[in-house]
Structure formats: C-alpha cells, structure tokens
Design a protein around this motif. Structure first.
Motif, PDB file in Angstrom:
ATOM      1  N   VAL A  73     -17.314  28.135   0.092  1.00 15.37           N
ATOM      2  CA  VAL A  73     -17.222  28.659   1.456  1.00 15.37           C
ATOM      3  C   VAL A  73     -18.215  29.803   1.613  1.00 15.37           C
ATOM      4  N   ASN A  74     -19.031  29.745   2.652  1.00 23.19           N
ATOM      5  CA  ASN A  74     -20.068  30.753   2.851  1.00 23.19           C
ATOM      6  C   ASN A  74     -19.566  31.938   3.670  1.00 23.19           C
ATOM      7  N   LEU A  75     -18.425  32.496   3.284  1.00 22.02           N
ATOM      8  CA  LEU A  75     -17.943  33.725   3.911  1.00 22.02           C
ATOM      9  C   LEU A  75     -18.612  34.918   3.255  1.00 22.02           C
ATOM     10  N   THR A  76     -18.924  35.933   4.048  1.00 24.56           N
ATOM     11  CA  THR A  76     -19.409  37.175   3.471  1.00 24.56           C
ATOM     12  C   THR A  76     -18.229  37.935   2.884  1.00 24.56           C
ATOM     13  N   ALA A  80     -14.232  37.928   4.183  1.00 25.04           N
ATOM     14  CA  ALA A  80     -13.099  37.568   3.335  1.00 25.04           C
ATOM     15  C   ALA A  80     -12.054  38.678   3.321  1.00 25.04           C
ATOM     16  N   MET A 110     -14.950  30.510  -2.630  1.00 23.49           N
ATOM     17  CA  MET A 110     -16.143  31.296  -2.322  1.00 23.49           C
ATOM     18  C   MET A 110     -17.155  31.217  -3.460  1.00 23.49           C
ATOM     19  N   GLN A 111     -18.413  31.493  -3.135  1.00 22.58           N
ATOM     20  CA  GLN A 111     -19.423  31.634  -4.174  1.00 22.58           C
ATOM     21  C   GLN A 111     -19.005  32.762  -5.114  1.00 22.58           C
ATOM     22  N   ASP A 114     -20.082  36.356  -4.265  1.00 19.26           N
ATOM     23  CA  ASP A 114     -19.428  36.833  -3.052  1.00 19.26           C
ATOM     24  C   ASP A 114     -17.955  37.137  -3.313  1.00 19.26           C
ATOM     25  N   ALA A 115     -17.296  36.297  -4.111  1.00 20.63           N
ATOM     26  CA  ALA A 115     -15.887  36.533  -4.426  1.00 20.63           C
ATOM     27  C   ALA A 115     -15.723  37.838  -5.198  1.00 20.63           C
TER      28      ALA A 115
END
Length: 232
Positions: A73-76, A80, A110-111, A114-115
């Motif tokens: 998921v490409n959330l920043t 998140a 998430m990546q 990023d996680a």
C-alpha cells in the motif's frame, strides 16, 4: 529483527511464494528463530485476520491465500498515522476489535521503509485516555449483524432494573457518547434501540430470524439527524 518486523517479513515471505507452502522449520532457519517462535508468530497473524493456513503432509507447511491479501500500500507514514489515530477513536464502539485488526493489516501491507517511518512517527503521538469512556461492547454484540442470530440479552433501564429479552439485531446507531444496537424486541413486540453499555449479559441463540426491513423512519431517533455510513 524485532517481532513486529518479523511478522511483516513472514507475511511478505509467504506472499512471495503463494500458493506454495513454507515449513515452520524453513521459516525458523530463514529468520534465525526457533520453530516454536514461528508457530507463535503464525498464530498471532491468524488471530489478527491474516489468511494464513496450514497445509498438512510431508511437503506441507504454512500458506498464504494470495487472493485475500493486500498488495503493498502506497500510504505515506503520516497518512498511516492519521488512520491509526482515527481507528483508536473506535475504542468503546462495536468496531474496536476489528479496527485493531484492520490497522495491523494496513501496516503489514505498507512498504517496509514507510512502515518503519510510520511506527517511529506514531511513537511521538500520545492520546489521553478518557476515564469516562463507556466499557467495551461485548464480542457477541459486535458480531450480531454478521451472525444474524437472535440474541438473548439482559438490559438495564435508566433506573437500573434489568429485563431479559430476545432481540433480532438489525443495525447500529452511533453518537459521540454512546452506541445503540437497533433490534426488534420480542418482549415489546416493537423496534428498540439498546444502549450497548446497558447490556448486562448476552447469549447467541441458534435461531436465524426472517429478515426485517429497516427504514429511515425506523431510525427517527431524537438525538439529531441520522447519516448513513458510506465506504465511497
């Protein structure tokens, strides 16, 4: 590697080879832990809703249902954390447990970088605990709409008198201070809204009642305008 990172890595390893299995022994060697630790980690993932299952046999192991998992998921990190704050506000509602499960799935998808950044950012966010928050909703009430079975509840009125009722769950109404289970009450032979913090006991029966329609007029509750939840 800490346990949170290992859980994420376990999911990614199983996703990469799905639908083929990985044995507990292979995973233990891969992550340099004991087989027992892997089994505990897999159990934790299953309890959080990750679709991991065991495939028996000499060549079996743990498999991930790839069709039911999220791609990365490409959330920043700040997006998140914002979602985590919103989900924390569901404490004391019928969605407390599923919100926690949804958050774990979100972070696991998430990546990795990023996680990690999201966890570091979340560690700097602090929420004051509301001592007056209503107690958690019983699990069997939380599942009422999904199971569609008649509930047998004890319900306390404003004066503290408790009555036993059989109810047919139809929906929920939520407001800032309280949540209500909307149900057909067989004792009153009418639609009623039960405050979840006044439900003193609950048991699930085997009976699945016939469907009842729930109209906008049925939700004409004198606490303000009603707005239907939307996922769009």
């Amino acid at each position: 590697m800490n346990r949170t990172d290992r859980l994420y890595a376990l999911v990614e390893e199983l996703r990469a080879v799905a639908p083929r299995p990985r044995s507990a022994r292979w995973l233990a060697g891969r992550f340099e832990v004991s087989v027992r630790t892997v089994e505990r980690d897999i159990s934790a993932l299953q309890q959080s809703g990750v679709p991991v299952y065991a495939e028996p046999g000499r060549t079996g192991g743990y498999c991930l249902d790839k069709a039911r998992t999220l791609p990365p998921v490409n959330l920043t990190p700040d997006e998140a954390v914002a979602m985590a704050v919103a989900l924390q506000r569901l404490e004391g509602t019928p969605f407390r447990t599923t919100a926690a499960s949804a958050l774990r799935k979100l972070v696991a998808a998430m990546q990795n970088d990023d996680a990690t950044a999201a966890r570091e950012l979340a560690g700097r966010i602090h929420l004051l605990t509301d001592a007056d928050r209503e107690p958690p909703v019983p699990r069997m009430v939380i599942d009422a709409l999904a199971t569609r079975r008649v509930l047998r509840i004890g319900y306390s009125d404003r004066g503290g008198a408790v009555t036993l009722r059989e109810v047919e769950p139809l929906g929920y109404v939520g407001k800032e201070a309280h949540w209500y289970l909307v149900a057909w009450c067989r004792l009153r032979d009418a639609l009623r809204a039960f405050r979840t913090d006044r439900i003193t006991s609950v048991a699930v029966t085997a009976e699945v009642p016939a469907p009842r329609p729930l109209s906008e007029d049925d939700l004409d509750i004198p606490y303000g305008p009603i707005r239907r939840l939307s996922l769009d």
